[in-house]
Design a protein around this motif. Structure first.
Motif, PDB file in Angstrom:
ATOM      1  N   PHE A   4      19.125  49.632  16.180  1.00 54.33           N
ATOM      2  CA  PHE A   4      18.540  50.389  15.089  1.00 54.33           C
ATOM      3  C   PHE A   4      17.219  49.770  14.669  1.00 54.33           C
ATOM      4  N   ARG A   5      16.181  50.081  15.413  1.00 55.74           N
ATOM      5  CA  ARG A   5      14.862  49.561  15.084  1.00 55.74           C
ATOM      6  C   ARG A   5      14.006  50.695  14.548  1.00 55.74           C
ATOM      7  N   LYS A   6      13.192  50.351  13.561  1.00 53.95           N
ATOM      8  CA  LYS A   6      12.227  51.341  13.077  1.00 53.95           C
ATOM      9  C   LYS A   6      11.307  51.744  14.207  1.00 53.95           C
ATOM     10  N   GLY A   7      10.991  53.011  14.292  1.00 56.43           N
ATOM     11  CA  GLY A   7      10.050  53.467  15.304  1.00 56.43           C
ATOM     12  C   GLY A   7      10.687  53.717  16.666  1.00 56.43           C
ATOM     13  N   LEU A  26      26.627  50.903  12.537  1.00 53.35           N
ATOM     14  CA  LEU A  26      25.731  51.748  11.742  1.00 53.35           C
ATOM     15  C   LEU A  26      25.796  51.344  10.268  1.00 53.35           C
ATOM     16  N   VAL A  30      22.462  49.387   9.324  1.00 52.09           N
ATOM     17  CA  VAL A  30      21.545  50.350   8.710  1.00 52.09           C
ATOM     18  C   VAL A  30      21.911  50.557   7.237  1.00 52.09           C
ATOM     19  N   LEU A  31      23.076  51.144   6.981  1.00 53.04           N
ATOM     20  CA  LEU A  31      23.374  51.570   5.615  1.00 53.04           C
ATOM     21  C   LEU A  31      23.356  50.395   4.631  1.00 53.04           C
ATOM     22  N   LYS A  33      21.944  47.610   4.835  1.00 55.35           N
ATOM     23  CA  LYS A  33      20.634  46.977   4.689  1.00 55.35           C
ATOM     24  C   LYS A  33      19.856  47.617   3.543  1.00 55.35           C
ATOM     25  N   TYR A  34      20.100  48.905   3.338  1.00 55.16           N
ATOM     26  CA  TYR A  34      19.371  49.602   2.273  1.00 55.16           C
ATOM     27  C   TYR A  34      20.159  49.650   0.970  1.00 55.16           C
ATOM     28  N   LEU A  35      21.482  49.649   1.070  1.00 60.00           N
ATOM     29  CA  LEU A  35      22.297  50.008  -0.090  1.00 60.00           C
ATOM     30  C   LEU A  35      23.139  48.865  -0.610  1.00 60.00           C
ATOM     31  N   SER A  37      25.268  46.419  -2.375  1.00 60.67           N
ATOM     32  CA  SER A  37      25.664  46.251  -3.767  1.00 60.67           C
ATOM     33  C   SER A  37      26.982  45.503  -3.783  1.00 60.67           C
ATOM     34  N   GLU A  39      29.634  46.184  -5.336  1.00 60.13           N
ATOM     35  CA  GLU A  39      30.812  47.055  -5.247  1.00 60.13           C
ATOM     36  C   GLU A  39      31.035  47.549  -3.814  1.00 60.13           C
ATOM     37  N   LEU A  40      29.930  47.784  -3.096  1.00 62.02           N
ATOM     38  CA  LEU A  40      30.026  48.371  -1.767  1.00 62.02           C
ATOM     39  C   LEU A  40      30.421  47.321  -0.721  1.00 62.02           C
TER      40      LEU A  40
END
Lengths: 343, 343
Positions: A4-7, A26, A30-31, A33-35, A37, A39-40
């Motif tokens: 999962f690399r940008k570009g 995934l 990916v998920l 890395k952005y989210l 928290s 709780e998650l």
């Protein structure tokens, strides 16, 4: 190295939603890395929130099962049971659900009513109410029939603290019933297999099993998980990884009803990979394991409940299978997508 | 007579999801017949729940906007803002969201990352966390790209009680900014219209406007609603019906930015029907109306905030429009589907 690399021109595969190793990559690469928290992070079936001084569980699931009606259930009973069960797996008494429909232009209103009737009945069984909802309609061809999302909240029982992170060496792994019945019922219906009424989905809200169990054994139950996508194999691997423990699974102890076994052999599925929607795994203190199985079998209408494995003291993070034939092998997280749109 | 009879061959139309009169009939004649609950009945943007002694707001929305990227926003910022704003409309401080993806096999991972980055930024702006999530992948052709569902919870502010049922004769209706910018930005992008950067979606989480407003005017604010699907016309009709009051809307007072007006004239839309995703309607006590507008304009960065109408003492349930040209007519709930997949 991550795919999962940008570009990159990387694309989402069916297997990224299958509950197995590609989905976990995934999520982690990916998920999260952005989210990220607090709780998650535990990646349990539901999150624990501190709200207004109480401990609340909060969970969500989207349901895309195909076909929408199948022996023993439909997308409506599934959507309610799925989120109710996720809350129960966190030790919460489910109280309120949200309900989001995405409908395809041209969907039969009669079918919607049949699904709503099933939602109503399942809510009654689970003693939850639909508190809030949303309905979107998209053009013909933009969605296949009907998708449903439910989210739910409930208060976590006092003295209960459940997480896939809490399994400890010496604990015993228990399953509440025969596995694979949901997945096989849906697959059979989808493929026009005639099973002569022998297999129906196990889908149900499990309140009346899980809540009495927790009320009796509160602190001795360390983790609960319902083996949906990816089946028993995925759930056990998740627990092993989250707790950093090894799990030894006795294949011969895993209850698989004969017609499920037969269809699995016919179609080439391993029952350990086939989803349930009305069964749970419990990781419990060894001192209560027999009593838990006895309660499940004798008082909570789970005649096939059984001890199926142990949490080992060995190097952590994986599941070892003692096969029926006497062999030993690593039970991997399922990799690919065997059963798309099974829930 | 209802179109929705069991055994009919009635089918779902795009208009059943459009926020207008057909959607309200589907909700009242079908959904509420099966799902009636105390929390659902007011049909506000969020439900109010009594949980653990506190007052919690709970809301959900599915997002199917097409295209997923458009001037001023994307499906990610929309999915967070939409549910955050629904919680705010119930007077709650949003705290936790759930996030459910349905992805089409073949969706570009790069696009997913771009959407996730937008989700992360919008969560930061709105000071909410993603507590729980779910990802499903369906076969190519079974969904168009990506759909997102969010549900959210938050604690309702002390002394605040908001509902579309609470409008009273004599109240004043205020809008927080220029209308229609979200809908026109999405439509323009979808149809390849070049707008020269003049129109961008208004999508944003409105915490920093709504919370200070409620902290200052708590009990004098009776209802808040964000005019999304069906636009101002639908929201005002919902309030009129729920409260059993008449509403008189002064068309000339409704702020519509010039480029929005121009595109509406070009495409034949009435700006009163075009959705916003970063604006709200407030129904407030007449004694505070000027002070509310002043606060919005001078301290809360809403330069176009304006009084646009009054709650009338007349026969209830409908909206009367005083047109710019001096005429009077009933402003109906929009009936059909002008703008599919706009949110």
């Amino acid at each position: 190295m991550s795919d999962f690399r940008k570009g990159s021109e990387e694309r989402i595969l069916l297997a990224h939603g299958a509950g197995g190793s590609l989905m976990h990559r995934l999520i982690k690469e990916v998920l999260l890395k952005y989210l990220d928290s607090e709780e998650l992070a535990p990646l349990d079936d539901a999150a624990e929130l501190a709200v207004d001084g109480g401990r609340l569980a909060f969970s969500t699931d989207s349901f895309v099962v195909k076909p929408v009606f199948y022996p023993g259930g439909d997308i409506g009973s599934l959507a309610i049971s799925g989120t109710v069960n996720d809350l129960l797996m966190k030790g919460a008494r489910p109280s309120h659900l949200s309900l989001g429909f995405v409908l395809e232009e041209g969907f039969l209103v009669d079918d919607l009513m049949r699904i709503l009737e099933s939602i109503r009945q399942t809510c009654r069984e689970a003693q939850v109410g639909i508190a809030t909802g949303d309905t979107k309609v998209v053009n013909r061809g933009d969605v296949d029939g009907i998708f449903i999302n439910t989210a739910g909240i409930g208060s976590i029982l006092p003295g209960v603290s459940l997480s896939g992170r809490n399994a400890k060496p010496g604990d015993v792994v228990i399953v509440s019933g025969g596995i694979g019945e949901h997945g096989i019922a849906v697959m059979a219906e989808r493929n026009g297999l005639k099973l002569g009424g022998d297999i129906a989905s196990d889908v149900m809200p499990m309140n009346e099993i899980v809540l009495p169990l927790l009320e009796r054994f509160a602190g001795s139950v360390h983790a609960l998980r319902d083996p949906t996508r990816g089946g028993l194999a995925a759930s056990l691997n998740e627990i092993a990884e989250a707790s950093g423990v090894g799990i030894v699974l006795e294949e011969s102890a895993v209850p698989v009803r004969e017609p499920v076994q037969a269809v699995c052999e016919l179609l080439g599925f391993d029952p350990l990979h086939v989803p349930c929607e009305g069964r749970f795994l419990a990781v419990v203190d060894a001192s209560v394991a027999d009593a838990v199985v006895e309660l499940l079998r004798n008082e909570l209408a789970c005649p096939l409940a059984a001890k199926i494995g142990d949490v080992a003291d060995s190097e952590g993070g994986f599941v070892q299978l003692h096969t029926t034939s006497g062999g030993r092998r690593v039970l991997d997280m399922p990799a690919g997508e065997l059963l798309p749109r099974i829930c």
